[in-house]
Scaffold this active site. Sequence first.
Site, PDB file in Angstrom:
ATOM      1  N   GLY A   1       0.827  -1.205   0.000  1.00  0.00           N
ATOM      2  CA  GLY A   1       0.000   0.000   0.000  1.00  0.00           C
ATOM      3  C   GLY A   1       0.858   1.251   0.000  1.00  0.00           C
ATOM      4  O   GLY A   1       1.969   1.241  -0.514  1.00  0.00           O
ATOM      5  N   LEU A   2       0.350   2.297   0.617  1.00  0.00           N
ATOM      6  CA  LEU A   2       1.033   3.586   0.675  1.00  0.00           C
ATOM      7  C   LEU A   2       1.423   4.085  -0.708  1.00  0.00           C
ATOM      8  O   LEU A   2       2.551   4.507  -0.944  1.00  0.00           O
ATOM      9  CB  LEU A   2       2.283   3.500   1.556  1.00  0.00           C
ATOM     10  CG  LEU A   2       2.053   3.529   3.062  1.00  0.00           C
ATOM     11  CD1 LEU A   2       3.372   3.503   3.791  1.00  0.00           C
ATOM     12  CD2 LEU A   2       1.268   4.757   3.456  1.00  0.00           C
ATOM     13  N   CYS A   3       0.499   3.968  -1.647  1.00  0.00           N
ATOM     14  CA  CYS A   3       0.810   4.497  -2.969  1.00  0.00           C
ATOM     15  C   CYS A   3      -0.420   5.228  -3.509  1.00  0.00           C
ATOM     16  O   CYS A   3      -0.788   5.083  -4.654  1.00  0.00           O
ATOM     17  CB  CYS A   3       1.263   3.383  -3.906  1.00  0.00           C
ATOM     18  SG  CYS A   3       0.236   1.927  -3.827  1.00  0.00           S
ATOM     19  N   GLY A   4      -1.067   5.973  -2.628  1.00  0.00           N
ATOM     20  CA  GLY A   4      -2.218   6.763  -3.060  1.00  0.00           C
ATOM     21  C   GLY A   4      -3.349   5.857  -3.490  1.00  0.00           C
ATOM     22  O   GLY A   4      -3.588   4.816  -2.900  1.00  0.00           O
TER      23      GLY A   4
ATOM     24  N   TYR B   1      -3.595   4.061  -6.145  1.00  0.00           N
ATOM     25  CA  TYR B   1      -3.188   3.143  -7.218  1.00  0.00           C
ATOM     26  C   TYR B   1      -3.971   1.829  -7.234  1.00  0.00           C
ATOM     27  O   TYR B   1      -4.581   1.468  -8.231  1.00  0.00           O
ATOM     28  CB  TYR B   1      -1.686   2.876  -7.092  1.00  0.00           C
ATOM     29  CG  TYR B   1      -1.187   1.764  -7.953  1.00  0.00           C
ATOM     30  CD1 TYR B   1      -0.947   1.982  -9.309  1.00  0.00           C
ATOM     31  CD2 TYR B   1      -0.971   0.493  -7.447  1.00  0.00           C
ATOM     32  CE1 TYR B   1      -0.498   0.959 -10.105  1.00  0.00           C
ATOM     33  CE2 TYR B   1      -0.524  -0.534  -8.243  1.00  0.00           C
ATOM     34  CZ  TYR B   1      -0.288  -0.297  -9.572  1.00  0.00           C
ATOM     35  OH  TYR B   1       0.151  -1.312 -10.359  1.00  0.00           O
TER      36      TYR B   1
END
Lengths: 132, 360
Positions: free
Chosen positions: B125-128, B130
């Site tokens: 995660g931690l990719c907006g 996406y």
Amino acid sequence: MSMQVCIMTPDRIFWNQQAEEIILPTNTGQMGVLKNHAPLMTALDIGVMLIRTKVEWTSVALLGGFALVKQNKVTVLVNQAESPSTINAEQAEKTYQEAQRQWVEATGAKEKVEANFALKRARARLQLVKKR
Amino acid sequence: MAQAFAQMVGGRCAFRGDCTAFSARQAPMAQRGALQVVAGLKDTRDRIQSVKNTQKITDAMKLVAAAKVRRAQDAVVNGRPFAENLVKVLYGVNQRLRIEDVDSPLVNVRPVKNVTLVVVTGDRGLCGGYNNFVLKKVEARSKELAKLGVGVKIVCVGKKGSSYFKRRLDRFEVSANFALTATPSTKEAQAIADELYAGFVSEDVDKVELIYTKFVSLISSEPTIQTLLPLTPQGEICDIDGRCVDAAEDEVFKLTTKSGKLAVEVEKRTTDTSDFDASLIFEQDPVQIIDALLPLYLNCTLLRSLQEALASELAARMNAMNNASDNARDLRKRLTLAYNRKRQAMITSQLIEIVSGANA
């Protein structure tokens, strides 16, 4: 002058060297290619390809693809290529047995297709280490 | 009075560890206001520190993502010679085969009863938005297909997607899960292709669609639907709008540093697809050669999509982390300002107390 042999996989160029003679595992049996061969295109089965540079023979396992021979340049495009040094003999043997067992046991059409591929691949790998 | 004060301070004990020290000192009532500020001051200080730490992490993640984008780009460049040669040969063979009717299992077009959706998400995660964008696209597409009375099966790539569908097994039929890994290689693509190939050839499914994130630029990428199987014998892969997404017109993205900032250059390359020699011998039946060619093409396309999806994920992460760092910087600035104000107010009030005490 000898031939330029280039083996390519989708992620890199696996082999790009001069060779005197090669033997390809084609769909219709093994086929040797020497220099000054006529332009030719052939599908490759899953199997072992032999390359002779000067005097030494090298073997490479090819996992399905095709080859193009043109003006002393051999381009081999394959899904995957493996050299003997990267294969563990015991592992290969085990995988082969396993694949064979699965192939016998496979019932559905889908399983059959999958098992067939796995078996062929395992066999090619095994052949490669046996030859060494 | 002191009791009341202790009560008041006691009320704050929940987040102040040293309240006993304060109540033990039995401070005069006049200092009560100042003490409250002290409590606020420490909170603010802690908050600033935590924001600072978060900023460090997001900054680091951004840099890591940037470095990985570069690696993803290298992977695409390394795959180039293969793709070029493949397309060249495919076109050449096609020229020869134009008259003949090609009959390969991979080009077999039949009435569609079942569709496999290959969903490419990230592992982390931690990719907006996406992963969310891809999954939303899948939801929409599967609804669309269900409306047409077509069965939908999911082949999932990437851990995020797997966990999403795991929680929704009542609505989705997941036939296989694959991990994306940090560098998608032929092995992964091969494993996925085998699954798809077996499903398609055994007529379990009649169409395979790929849903992945196409890399447009570092700041924009779009979830795309592409038909993988059946392949058209022309060796063209089209998305559902009929636009051709073919390897012959290939876009390479290049990460560069323009005036200190990361930027992407897109370079369009068109492969020379000249005809073959007329003298070329086909060792086997052309149909057999096509049979050997198309799986390669399938693999190659899959690998490319995986690489592109990975690049998009990294770019999305880079952006998300960039924004997070910016926010953290902003927040820190504001907190520091508030902290200093409070601190100064406290000093001032203490000074006044001392002065007025001296005067009295």
